[in-house]
Design an enzyme around this catalytic site. Structure first.
Site, PDB file in Angstrom:
ATOM      1  N   ARG A 100       1.750  -4.670  -2.661  1.00 48.78           N
ATOM      2  CA  ARG A 100       1.952  -3.867  -1.442  1.00 48.78           C
ATOM      3  C   ARG A 100       2.298  -2.422  -1.801  1.00 48.78           C
ATOM      4  NH1 ARG A 100      -0.965  -6.698   0.432  1.00 48.78           N
ATOM      5  NH2 ARG A 100      -0.549  -8.442   1.794  1.00 48.78           N
ATOM      6  N   GLU A 103      -0.869  -0.911  -2.787  1.00 44.75           N
ATOM      7  CA  GLU A 103      -1.669  -0.713  -1.582  1.00 44.75           C
ATOM      8  C   GLU A 103      -1.204   0.527  -0.808  1.00 44.75           C
ATOM      9  OE1 GLU A 103      -3.420  -3.896   1.505  1.00 44.75           O
ATOM     10  OE2 GLU A 103      -1.232  -3.779   1.492  1.00 44.75           O
ATOM     11  N   SER A 126       6.773  15.195 -10.473  1.00 36.82           N
ATOM     12  CA  SER A 126       7.135  14.604 -11.757  1.00 36.82           C
ATOM     13  C   SER A 126       7.573  13.154 -11.606  1.00 36.82           C
ATOM     14  CB  SER A 126       8.272  15.401 -12.398  1.00 36.82           C
ATOM     15  OG  SER A 126       8.655  14.821 -13.623  1.00 36.82           O
TER      16      SER A 126
END
Length: 154
Positions: A100, A103, A126
């Site tokens: 997830r 995703e 960064s």
């Protein structure tokens, strides 16, 4: 309270320190939050140490040794090198929660990039000069929400 443990069969690419640290964590029945308070790091940074994804300072090694009753020599040997970041997760990830997160970057990555470029100009955020934290929010209906903050130097 449920505690995060390590199933080494699911993580064959982790360094030896992971098994050492997780075994002691389970034996002491400590959460990452409790360990983090002892060593002076946040809980995500502490968990990253356990997974071999962050570099331990000499102070981290000393404090972990004291808290977890692990020989400082063992921790020095296992934690003093440079982390081999990123090798512990297969891509794309198979573990549902990690997938997830992957995703989210797939779906919102370019949107994040566009908004960040508009706010900061050309550049990158960064992951070295970086901090992150996880918080829990409960809304008025009693639903729990995960809040993940990513803070990186531009």
């Amino acid at each position: 309270m449920s505690l995060a443990t390590l199933d080494a069969t699911q993580h064959p690419n982790l360094p030896a320190s992971a098994a050492t640290l997780f075994k002691a964590k389970a034996h002491k029945k400590l959460s990452f939050e409790q360990i983090a308070q002892h060593i002076g790091r946040n809980e995500v940074a502490t968990a990253a140490l356990f997974y071999g994804q962050a570099k331990a300072s000499p102070e981290d090694i000393q404090k972990l040794s004291e808290l977890l009753n692990i020989s400082p020599q063992v921790l020095e040997e296992q934690l003093s090198g440079f982390p081999d970041r990123g090798r512990s997760v297969e891509m794309p990830p198979k573990e549902p929660l990690i997938y997830r997160l992957y995703e989210i970057v797939q779906n919102y990555g370019y949107a994040y990039k566009a908004v960040l470029n508009e706010k900061f100009g050309d550049g990158i955020m960064s992951a070295i000069s970086f901090s992150t934290k996880v918080e829990k929010e409960t809304d008025a209906d009693g639903n729990n929400w995960a809040v993940i903050t990513l803070r990186g130097k531009w």
